[in-house]
Write a protein that holds these residues in place. Structure first.
Motif, PDB file in Angstrom:
ATOM      1  N   LEU A  43      23.286  41.712  40.963  1.00  0.00           N
ATOM      2  CA  LEU A  43      23.191  41.216  39.603  1.00  0.00           C
ATOM      3  C   LEU A  43      24.172  41.967  38.710  1.00  0.00           C
ATOM      4  N   ALA A  44      24.746  41.244  37.745  1.00  0.00           N
ATOM      5  CA  ALA A  44      25.750  41.870  36.891  1.00  0.00           C
ATOM      6  C   ALA A  44      25.906  41.104  35.584  1.00  0.00           C
ATOM      7  N   SER A  45      25.995  41.848  34.503  1.00  0.00           N
ATOM      8  CA  SER A  45      26.362  41.278  33.209  1.00  0.00           C
ATOM      9  C   SER A  45      27.876  41.093  33.171  1.00  0.00           C
ATOM     10  N   PHE A  46      28.395  40.549  32.085  1.00  0.00           N
ATOM     11  CA  PHE A  46      29.842  40.424  31.948  1.00  0.00           C
ATOM     12  C   PHE A  46      30.513  41.795  32.025  1.00  0.00           C
ATOM     13  N   ALA A  47      29.961  42.775  31.322  1.00  0.00           N
ATOM     14  CA  ALA A  47      30.555  44.114  31.306  1.00  0.00           C
ATOM     15  C   ALA A  47      30.501  44.751  32.684  1.00  0.00           C
ATOM     16  N   GLN A  48      29.380  44.588  33.369  1.00  0.00           N
ATOM     17  CA  GLN A  48      29.252  45.149  34.710  1.00  0.00           C
ATOM     18  C   GLN A  48      30.189  44.454  35.689  1.00  0.00           C
ATOM     19  N   ALA A  49      30.320  43.143  35.555  1.00  0.00           N
ATOM     20  CA  ALA A  49      31.255  42.408  36.411  1.00  0.00           C
ATOM     21  C   ALA A  49      32.680  42.889  36.178  1.00  0.00           C
ATOM     22  N   LEU A  50      33.024  43.140  34.927  1.00  0.00           N
ATOM     23  CA  LEU A  50      34.357  43.627  34.606  1.00  0.00           C
ATOM     24  C   LEU A  50      34.622  44.977  35.258  1.00  0.00           C
ATOM     25  N   ASP A  51      33.629  45.852  35.223  1.00  0.00           N
ATOM     26  CA  ASP A  51      33.772  47.168  35.869  1.00  0.00           C
ATOM     27  C   ASP A  51      33.968  47.014  37.374  1.00  0.00           C
ATOM     28  N   ILE A  52      33.187  46.119  37.983  1.00  0.00           N
ATOM     29  CA  ILE A  52      33.299  45.888  39.427  1.00  0.00           C
ATOM     30  C   ILE A  52      34.693  45.371  39.780  1.00  0.00           C
ATOM     31  N   ILE A  53      35.184  44.435  38.986  1.00  0.00           N
ATOM     32  CA  ILE A  53      36.512  43.874  39.239  1.00  0.00           C
ATOM     33  C   ILE A  53      37.593  44.939  39.091  1.00  0.00           C
ATOM     34  N   ASN A  54      37.499  45.742  38.048  1.00  0.00           N
ATOM     35  CA  ASN A  54      38.499  46.792  37.825  1.00  0.00           C
ATOM     36  C   ASN A  54      38.520  47.789  38.981  1.00  0.00           C
ATOM     37  N   ARG A  55      37.345  48.146  39.487  1.00  0.00           N
ATOM     38  CA  ARG A  55      37.296  49.063  40.621  1.00  0.00           C
ATOM     39  C   ARG A  55      37.885  48.414  41.874  1.00  0.00           C
ATOM     40  N   GLU A  56      37.597  47.126  42.040  1.00  0.00           N
ATOM     41  CA  GLU A  56      38.116  46.426  43.208  1.00  0.00           C
ATOM     42  C   GLU A  56      39.643  46.331  43.158  1.00  0.00           C
ATOM     43  N   CYS A  57      40.187  46.163  41.973  1.00  0.00           N
ATOM     44  CA  CYS A  57      41.641  46.067  41.831  1.00  0.00           C
ATOM     45  C   CYS A  57      42.343  47.346  42.260  1.00  0.00           C
TER      46      CYS A  57
END
Length: 281
Positions: A43-57
Motif C-alpha cells: 500500500l502506498a500514498s502518492f508521496a510514498q509511491a514517489l519515494d519508492i520510485i525515486n529509490r528504484e531509479c
C-alpha cells in the motif's frame, strides 16, 4: 532490444490522497542477465509511491511507471475521448469507466494530487519513446479492466468481465477473483517472472479479500501492463487516444477489439497514433 537493468512500477493510485484509502505499488525488475523478479505489492500514498520510485531509479538505468489514473485531463466536464472509446468495450463486458474531467474536486482539479505527483516525478510521458528507451524515467497511463479483457479472452465477451472488487458486495464473486489471479499467473509465468506463482498462491488463498487486497492486485496488473508494453511486440498492445486529450495503454494479444475500432472511427480518436479508417486501422 538489450536494455540492461530496468524496472516497471505499477501504481494503483486510488485517484485521491486519503490516508485511510491509499493506493498500492508493485515493482517488476529485470536484472543485467535479463531475469525478471517482482517486489511484493504494498500500500502506498502518492508521496510514498514517489519515494519508492525515486529509490528504484537509483537501482536501474530505465524505469517505467504504469499508473492506473488519468494523467492528461484537459476537459472541464464530461469524459475524455479515450474514456468513451474504452467505455465502449468495458460497458459491453459489464463494467464501467469513471469520467475524468477537471470538475472532479480532489481528483483532477488544479490542486489534485495527481498533478503534484507528476510535477515531482519529472518523468517523460511519451509511451512510444519509452519503448525505444534504454535509460530514463517514463510514465504511462493504464487501465486494469481494459487490460484484463486483452489478456484473457474469456473476459472479453458480453457481460463476462470479472467482478473482483470486494467493496461491491452485491456483484463481487470469489470465483472471479480467482480467475483474475489465474490470468496474472499465466501471464507472469509466460514472462518468466521468478516466483510469481508464490504471490498468486497467497493472494488466491484469501477467503475474504479486502479493498486493500484488490488495490495490491491491481498494482500487479499495472506492472504487468508496463512490462508487456516495454517488451512484447508492438502489435500486441494498443494506445488509444493521444498526448493532448488523454490516452490509455493496454495489451491486445489478439489485436484491437472491433468495438474499440468502431467507436474510435465514430469519434475520430487515434489508435496507435493513427486515424481509424473505414477499412480498419
Amino acid at each position: 532490444m538489450d536494455r540492461g537493468r530496468f524496472s516497471i512500477i505499477g501504481f494503483d493510485s486510488a485517484w485521491t490522497d486519503k490516508p485511510k484509502a491509499p493506493g498500492a505499488v508493485c515493482i517488476i525488475r529485470s536484472s543485467m542477465d535479463e531475469k525478471l523478479s517482482y517486489v511484493e505489492p504494498q500500500l502506498a500514498s502518492f508521496a510514498q509511491a514517489l519515494d519508492i520510485i525515486n529509490r528504484e531509479c537509483e537501482l536501474t538505468e530505465l524505469c517505467l511507471v504504469a499508473i492506473d489514473q488519468p494523467t492528461i485531463v484537459p476537459n472541464l466536464t464530461s469524459l475524455r475521448p479515450v474514456d468513451r472509446i474504452a467505455g465502449s468495450l468495458i460497458s459491453w463486458i459489464g463494467g464501467g469507466v469513471q469520467p475524468a474531467n477537471r470538475s472532479k474536486t480532489g481528483m483532477f482539479d488544479d490542486n489534485a494530487p495527481i498533478w503534484r505527483f507528476k510535477e515531482a516525478l519529472e518523468a517523460v510521458e511519451d509511451p512510444e519513446a519509452a519503448r525505444r528507451a534504454i535509460t530514463g524515467l517514463y510514465l504511462i497511463e493504464v487501465f486494469p479492466a481494459l487490460a484484463l479483457a486483452g489478456l484473457n479472452s474469456a473476459f472479453c465477451d458480453r457481460l463476462k468481465g470479472p467482478r473482483y472488487n470486494p467493496v461491491r458486495r452485491k456483484t463481487f464473486q470469489l470465483t472471479h477473483w480467482h480467475s483474475v489471479i489465474e490470468t496474472i499467473r499465466h501471464f507472469g509465468t509466460l514472462a518468466a517472472i521468478e516466483q510469481i506463482e508464490d504471490w498468486c498462491d497467497i493472494t488466491g488463498s484469501l477467503l475474504l479479500p479486502r479493498k486493500a487486497d484488490q488495490d495490491k492486485l491491481d498494482s500487479m496488473i499495472c506492472a504487468l501492463i508496463g512490462l508487456h508494453w516495454l517488451t512484447a511486440p508492438r502489435e500486441q498492445s494498443m494506445m488509444i487516444g493521444d498526448l493532448e486529450t488523454g490516452y490509455m495503454i493496454a495489451p491486445c494479444i489478439d489485436g484491437v477489439h472491433d468495438r474499440i475500432v468502431a467507436k474510435a472511427r465514430e469519434n475520430g480518436v487515434l489508435i496507435n497514433g493513427a486515424t481509424v479508417l473505414v477499412s480498419g486501422i
